[in-house]
Scaffold this active site. Structure first.
Site, PDB file in Angstrom:
ATOM      1  N   GLY A 262       0.789  -1.215   0.000  1.00 16.94           N
ATOM      2  CA  GLY A 262       0.000   0.000   0.000  1.00 16.94           C
ATOM      3  C   GLY A 262       0.827   1.273   0.000  1.00 16.94           C
ATOM      4  N   HIS A 263       0.293   2.289   0.683  1.00 14.52           N
ATOM      5  CA  HIS A 263       0.838   3.645   0.645  1.00 14.52           C
ATOM      6  C   HIS A 263       2.273   3.708   1.164  1.00 14.52           C
ATOM      7  CE1 HIS A 263       0.435   7.997   0.514  1.00 14.52           C
ATOM      8  NE2 HIS A 263       0.732   8.110   1.789  1.00 14.52           N
ATOM      9  N   PHE A 264       2.500   3.155   2.349  1.00 17.51           N
ATOM     10  CA  PHE A 264       3.834   3.178   2.947  1.00 17.51           C
ATOM     11  C   PHE A 264       4.581   1.901   2.569  1.00 17.51           C
ATOM     12  CE2 PHE A 264       1.777   6.353   5.726  1.00 17.51           C
ATOM     13  CZ  PHE A 264       2.703   7.377   5.594  1.00 17.51           C
TER      14      PHE A 264
END
Length: 289
Positions: A262-264
């Site tokens: 995901g994002h991180f």
């Protein structure tokens, strides 16, 4: 060994992490929201035998000073100015930029202004194209750009809650057991400081100044052709993979990786990203011993 340092910039204490020999190629690591240089805590030692790593905290984040919105202009232009002055203060002559989330509009401002200093780009879930800000997540943010009313601000305040901070780290991850709760515990403790919510709302509003600059940054890509590595968490609901592909239009020396996270992305794919950086930078002629 990572050193933890502070330098005074425009009357503010700017905290930064630094590791590796200054004689090796420098990578300046620019963090995203709502975290800090803490997001690079594992990547730095993984690369420090070959590179000089520097990661700072912006004003209002991490261990740097947190002036109020009445004492400091929390805009992306101003944050970029602080980073530019930081680069001068610690005497970075040439460097590669690792940009993620908020780090992208900050880093691309700096690169477009002084392209001769930038050796390469490493882009991890950081946007420079309209395709990357079309998802549902952006609807209340775009409404706030058009009308920064208290009512529209209140619709963004849930983004500052513990639930949402945890969501940013866990949404799209393929194995939640690889994501340390230290991340949202640390980030949330800093978001919860009195006055920090107004800082974040100011930057949500200022993010609206970034899309008008996308053509300028894309022209920088086309004209200067910095070697670029894309390492992108493809399950990111904030900066989806649709924002990664357009880099292919403008950059000829591009290595492109979509990662199943995901994002991180560093939390789950940090080892893969470190290996990609070593291989890419070596191929591009920027590596040390």
């Amino acid at each position: 060994m990572t050193k933890y340092r502070t330098v005074l910039i425009d009357g503010l204490d700017i905290f930064y992490r630094e590791a590796g020999s200054g004689s090796n190629p420098t990578i300046l690591l620019l963090h995203g929201f709502p975290t800090s240089s803490h997001m690079f805590r594992n990547l730095i030692p993984a690369l420090s035998d070959r590179f000089h790593l520097v990661a700072l905290d912006y004003p209002g984040y991490g261990n740097s000073s947190m002036p109020t919105v009445h004492e400091f202009d929390y805009t992306f232009d101003r944050l970029a100015q602080i980073v530019e002055k930081f680069i001068i203060a610690i005497d970075l002559q040439r460097y590669s930029l690792y940009v993620m989330d908020y780090g992208a509009p900050i880093g691309f401002r700096i690169a477009a202004k002084a392209p001769e200093r930038v050796e390469a780009l490493i882009v991890q879930n950081g946007n420079a194209y309209e395709e990357g800000i079309r998802g549902e997540f952006w609807n209340p943010v775009k409404a706030y750009w058009q009308d920064p009313s208290p009512e529209n601000a209140d619709k963004l305040r849930p983004f500052l809650t513990r639930e949402m901070t945890k969501w940013q780290y866990t949404q799209g991850a393929s194995d939640l057991e690889k994501i340390s709760p230290d991340n949202w515990n640390i980030d949330q403790s800093l978001l919860d400081r009195p006055g920090n919510d107004e800082i974040q709302l100011a930057l949500f509003y200022s993010y609206g100044t970034n899309p008008p600059l996308y053509p300028q940054w894309q022209e920088y890509f086309r004209k200067y052709q910095p070697p670029t590595l894309i390492v992108w968490g493809k399950n990111d609901p904030i900066f989806p993979a649709e924002g990664a592909y357009p880099y292919k239009r403008d950059l000829q020396n591009l290595e492109f990786h979509l990662l199943n996270t995901g994002h991180f992305a560093l939390e789950e794919e940090g080892n893969a990203i470190a290996n990609d950086i070593i291989r890419f930078m070596t191929k591009s002629g920027y590596t040390g011993q």
